[in-house]
Write a protein that holds these residues in place. Structure first.
Motif, short mmCIF file in Angstrom:
data_model
loop_
_atom_site.label_atom_id
_atom_site.label_comp_id
_atom_site.label_asym_id
_atom_site.label_seq_id
_atom_site.Cartn_x
_atom_site.Cartn_y
_atom_site.Cartn_z
N PRO A 1 -33.23 67.73 55.71
CA PRO A 1 -32.38 68.93 55.74
C PRO A 1 -32.14 69.54 54.36
N GLY A 2 -32.24 70.86 54.34
CA GLY A 2 -31.95 71.61 53.13
C GLY A 2 -33.12 71.71 52.16
N LEU A 3 -34.22 71.04 52.43
CA LEU A 3 -35.37 71.09 51.52
C LEU A 3 -36.48 71.94 52.10
N ARG A 4 -37.10 72.73 51.24
CA ARG A 4 -38.25 73.57 51.63
C ARG A 4 -39.23 73.57 50.47
N PHE A 5 -40.49 73.37 50.80
CA PHE A 5 -41.53 73.36 49.78
C PHE A 5 -42.77 74.06 50.30
N PRO A 6 -43.51 74.72 49.38
CA PRO A 6 -44.76 75.37 49.79
C PRO A 6 -45.75 74.32 50.31
N THR A 7 -46.13 74.48 51.56
CA THR A 7 -46.97 73.51 52.25
C THR A 7 -48.21 74.21 52.80
N PRO A 8 -49.40 73.72 52.45
CA PRO A 8 -50.62 74.34 52.97
C PRO A 8 -50.83 73.98 54.44
N ARG A 9 -51.09 74.99 55.25
CA ARG A 9 -51.41 74.81 56.68
C ARG A 9 -52.47 75.82 57.07
N TYR A 10 -53.24 75.47 58.07
CA TYR A 10 -54.21 76.42 58.61
C TYR A 10 -53.49 77.53 59.37
N GLY A 11 -54.10 78.70 59.41
CA GLY A 11 -53.50 79.87 60.06
C GLY A 11 -53.68 79.92 61.55
N HIS A 12 -54.42 78.97 62.12
CA HIS A 12 -54.69 78.94 63.56
C HIS A 12 -54.69 77.48 64.00
N ALA A 13 -54.08 77.21 65.15
CA ALA A 13 -54.06 75.84 65.68
C ALA A 13 -54.05 75.87 67.20
N VAL A 14 -54.67 74.84 67.78
CA VAL A 14 -54.68 74.65 69.23
C VAL A 14 -54.26 73.21 69.52
N VAL A 15 -53.32 73.07 70.43
CA VAL A 15 -52.85 71.77 70.88
C VAL A 15 -53.08 71.69 72.38
N GLU A 16 -53.61 70.55 72.81
CA GLU A 16 -53.77 70.29 74.24
C GLU A 16 -52.93 69.08 74.61
N GLY A 17 -52.40 69.09 75.81
CA GLY A 17 -51.60 67.99 76.31
C GLY A 17 -51.23 68.29 77.75
N VAL A 18 -50.06 67.84 78.13
CA VAL A 18 -49.57 68.09 79.49
C VAL A 18 -48.11 68.52 79.41
N ASP A 19 -47.62 69.07 80.51
CA ASP A 19 -46.21 69.43 80.57
C ASP A 19 -45.41 68.28 81.17
N MET A 20 -44.13 68.49 81.43
CA MET A 20 -43.26 67.43 81.91
C MET A 20 -43.61 66.93 83.30
N THR A 21 -44.46 67.68 84.02
CA THR A 21 -44.90 67.23 85.35
C THR A 21 -46.25 66.55 85.30
N GLY A 22 -46.89 66.57 84.13
CA GLY A 22 -48.22 65.98 83.98
C GLY A 22 -49.34 67.00 84.12
N ALA A 23 -49.00 68.27 84.33
CA ALA A 23 -50.02 69.31 84.45
C ALA A 23 -50.61 69.63 83.07
N PRO A 24 -51.93 69.76 82.99
CA PRO A 24 -52.57 70.04 81.70
C PRO A 24 -52.12 71.38 81.13
N LEU A 25 -52.02 71.44 79.80
CA LEU A 25 -51.75 72.71 79.15
C LEU A 25 -52.43 72.76 77.80
#
Length: 176
Positions: free
Chosen positions: A106-130
């Motif tokens: 909490p309270g800390l912020r620093f310049p952090t390199p990240r990619y400009g596009h991301a995709v995550v796959e998983g499931v929702d709370m019922t187990g359905a793919p998303l």
């Protein structure tokens, strides 16, 4: 602008850097039941109560592969949801270094390199793919939260002077 939704969840305490649970890879979710739904409600309540844009389960002391989010992409569209058993399948595009924070630092912020596009796959709370795809700040959020579930914090991606400054700030923080 993030929307602050009310809900039925219980706000749980956030774990701070130094808590061993933040450095341990989380276990996959195997039971898709009312307990999981309550946990996700609690995660949203905890994230909103602490003015966060995302929250991983281990940040509230639960070692399960789940995160919730409420953040905007680079076109200003708001995305709200959760992912269970997420896998970061794509992180590409231009690398952008921008200030990043974390509820576990909490309270800390620093310049952090990240990619400009991301995709995550998983499931929702019922187990359905998303599949969740994001750009800009939302891509940053997806990368940040999946990192938590692998036992990583954003300061782990920092290098050189930025990393030294971050670690000095962590040592000086009143929550560490």
């Amino acid at each position: 602008m993030r929307r602050r939704r009310g809900g039925t969840g219980t706000v749980r305490p956030i774990r701070y850097m130094g808590d061993p649970g933040l450095r341990t890879e989380c276990d996959p979710v195997r039971s898709f039941d009312d307990d999981l739904r309550r946990l996700i409600d609690d995660m949203f309540a905890s994230m909103y109560a602490n003015d966060g844009a995302g929250l991983a389960a281990n940040q509230i002391g639960v070692s399960l592969q789940i995160f919730v989010y409420d953040c905007d992409d680079d076109a200003g569209r708001n995305h709200v949801g959760h992912v269970v058993n997420p896998v970061l399948v794509t992180a590409d595009g231009e690398t952008v270094s921008d200030d990043e924070g974390c509820l576990s630092l909490p309270g800390l912020r620093f310049p952090t390199p990240r990619y400009g596009h991301a995709v995550v796959e998983g499931v929702d709370m019922t187990g359905a793919p998303l599949r969740v795809e994001g750009t800009g700040y939302f891509a940053r959020c997806l990368q940040h939260e999946t990192g938590h579930l692998k036992g990583r914090l954003y300061v782990d991606t920092l290098q050189g002077d930025a990393r030294k400054a971050a670690l000095r700030a962590v040592r000086a923080a009143d929550w560490s």
